[in-house]
Scaffold this motif. Structure first.
Motif, mmCIF file in Angstrom:
data_model
loop_
_atom_site.group_PDB
_atom_site.id
_atom_site.type_symbol
_atom_site.label_atom_id
_atom_site.label_comp_id
_atom_site.label_asym_id
_atom_site.label_seq_id
_atom_site.Cartn_x
_atom_site.Cartn_y
_atom_site.Cartn_z
ATOM 1 N N LEU A 159 4.469 -8.447 7.139
ATOM 2 C CA LEU A 159 4.459 -6.949 7.587
ATOM 3 C C LEU A 159 4.845 -5.931 6.574
ATOM 4 C CD1 LEU A 159 5.513 -7.127 11.257
ATOM 5 C CD2 LEU A 159 3.480 -6.334 10.637
ATOM 6 N N HIS A 160 3.997 -5.108 6.059
ATOM 7 C CA HIS A 160 4.461 -4.382 4.954
ATOM 8 C C HIS A 160 3.976 -2.844 5.101
ATOM 9 C CE1 HIS A 160 0.359 -5.824 3.745
ATOM 10 N NE2 HIS A 160 0.068 -4.827 3.494
ATOM 11 N N PRO B 280 2.571 -1.822 -1.871
ATOM 12 C CA PRO B 280 3.431 -2.537 -2.917
ATOM 13 C C PRO B 280 3.112 -4.118 -2.349
ATOM 14 C CG PRO B 280 4.794 -0.730 -2.267
ATOM 15 C CD PRO B 280 3.449 -0.648 -1.140
ATOM 16 N N GLY B 281 2.960 -5.109 -3.324
ATOM 17 C CA GLY B 281 2.778 -6.306 -3.242
ATOM 18 C C GLY B 281 1.378 -6.733 -3.037
ATOM 19 N N GLN C 167 -1.438 -4.192 -4.138
ATOM 20 C CA GLN C 167 -2.149 -3.401 -5.073
ATOM 21 C C GLN C 167 -1.149 -3.246 -6.366
ATOM 22 O OE1 GLN C 167 -5.217 -2.719 -4.711
ATOM 23 N NE2 GLN C 167 -5.041 -2.924 -2.356
ATOM 24 N N PRO C 168 -1.650 -2.800 -7.461
ATOM 25 C CA PRO C 168 -0.940 -2.775 -8.753
ATOM 26 C C PRO C 168 0.421 -1.846 -8.455
ATOM 27 C CG PRO C 168 -3.215 -2.621 -9.511
ATOM 28 C CD PRO C 168 -3.134 -2.802 -7.740
ATOM 29 N N LYS C 169 1.387 -1.913 -9.184
ATOM 30 C CA LYS C 169 2.521 -1.138 -8.998
ATOM 31 C C LYS C 169 2.382 0.269 -9.200
ATOM 32 C CE LYS C 169 7.531 -0.317 -10.672
ATOM 33 N NZ LYS C 169 8.256 -1.018 -11.628
ATOM 34 N N GLY C 170 2.662 1.250 -8.465
ATOM 35 C CA GLY C 170 2.390 2.483 -8.262
ATOM 36 C C GLY C 170 1.067 3.137 -7.393
ATOM 37 N N GLY C 171 0.231 2.161 -7.114
ATOM 38 C CA GLY C 171 -1.081 2.453 -6.430
ATOM 39 C C GLY C 171 -2.283 2.447 -7.175
ATOM 40 N N ILE C 172 -3.108 2.729 -6.489
ATOM 41 C CA ILE C 172 -4.491 2.767 -7.202
ATOM 42 C C ILE C 172 -5.223 3.986 -6.811
ATOM 43 C CG2 ILE C 172 -4.717 0.432 -7.696
ATOM 44 C CD1 ILE C 172 -6.608 0.186 -5.159
#
Length: 356
Positions: A167-168, A186-187, A189-194
């Motif tokens: 769960l995230h 997080p976890g 997708q790339p750090k910070g988002g897309i």
């Protein structure tokens, strides 16, 4: 979803792997299964590529890849090689993916249509009376959810076990016209988002708020449009109609009258039942509108607060054993934690300025 072809070097030869694996049976995958197989593999390959990944679908696939279903030797070998080479994140990924966990198993609560009409009317009345935020020009629809979806597993390695994401939190920002957006997960997708920017024309399968405002608010007219425009899709016309209503409501806000009409339309779909006890990803108990997909054997449940009838989240429970998934297995779980309209992309409710 916009798919982009991607290739990468592999240390294992597909032909060699195909010789090592047992011969597959005759393929009998539905169109849905083939599309989900393709979508999942493309998403995973893109996430491991060194170049920035293209924007994914604004909504995650409900069912991810099951390695172990009868697919072609080449596809199976490729998928198997992928799990060996990348593991739970692998080198070269832009985000460290948490290892999957064994899917929870719950008691399968019975469904009934005895109280369907009254339950739908309660839900529709609550939706109609709700103060739905209406986004203006330059604003964004913000949805924060807790989610878990079925992930890759291999029958040889895990022996009839199903695996899901832990769960995230998943946060999505979408402009009213659907052309601009952002995803932070997080976890996964790339750090910070897309970015979720898109110039694809809105439709029933990918609706924007502006598109939703154009839909009829008469339940019969709305349902007729859904059946007409999804003809030939999914495992059956009724299942596809139910799925489409869910897609129209996922990670989106809808005008109150349309929201009510969507639930009333769903109540008219054959096979829809009420499940008295269901639990969302946040652990909240509720009552559910649900429908069993006879082909895949899983039941999708939309969960509502039993007192206020506000939408809480969704769950998919395997009711009949299929594709190696045992009855009672929860293959999908979501919970909507917050819906709001904010003034900037990446801004969270109550925050001053944009959160980069």
């Amino acid at each position: 979803m916009i798919r982009k072809k991607s290739r990468r070097e592999e240390s294992l030869d597909h032909a060699e792997l195909a010789r090592l694996l047992p011969a597959p049976g005759d393929p009998h995958l539905s169109l849905d299964r083939h599309l989900l197989l393709e979508e999942h593999l493309m998403n995973e390959i893109q996430s491991t590529a060194p170049a920035p990944a293209p924007a994914p679908s604004r909504r995650p696939a409900r069912r991810a890849l099951l390695i172990g279903v009868p697919v072609t030797a080449a596809a199976l070998a490729g998928a198997f090689a992928f799990t060996i080479l990348t593991g739970s994140g692998g080198s070269g990924t832009t985000a460290t993916t948490p290892p999957p966990v064994e899917a929870p198993v719950v008691r399968i609560a019975p469904g009934s249509n005895a109280q369907l009409a009254s339950t739908v009317e309660h839900i529709a009345a609550a939706a109609s009376a709700s103060k739905t935020p209406e986004p203006g020009p330059g604003q964004y629809i913000y949805i924060k959810s807790k989610v878990s979806y079925l992930t890759v597993w291999d029958t040889d390695a895990y022996k009839s076990k199903s695996w899901v994401q832990p769960l995230h939190i998943r946060e999505v920002w979408n402009s009213p016209d659907g052309k601009q957006g952002w995803l932070d997960e997080p976890g996964y997708q790339p750090k910070g988002g897309i970015t979720l920017n898109s110039d694809v024309e809105n439709h029933l399968g990918a609706p924007s708020y502006d598109y939703l405002k154009t839909l009829p608010t008469d339940p019969d007219a709305l349902l007729k449009k859904i059946y007409k425009e999804t003809k030939g899709q999914g495992n059956s016309p009724d299942q596809q109609a139910f799925t489409t209503v869910g897609d129209l409501l996922m990670e989106q806000v809808a005008p109150a009258k349309l929201n009510a009409a969507l639930y009333q339309a769903a109540g008219k779909i054959p096979g829809v039942v009420v499940v008295d006890h269901a639990k969302d990803a946040a652990g909240r108990e509720g009552i559910a509108l649900a429908r069993l997909d006879q082909q895949t054997g899983d039941r999708t449940e939309w969960i509502f607060d039993p007192k206020t009838y506000a939408y809480l989240g969704s769950r998919a429970v395997q009711v009949k054993q299929a594709y190696g998934v045992k009855p009672g297995t929860v293959t999908e779980s979501t919970a909507v934690l917050e819906r709001a309209v904010v003034d900037a992309q990446k801004q969270r409710p109550g925050a001053q300025g944009a959160d980069a």
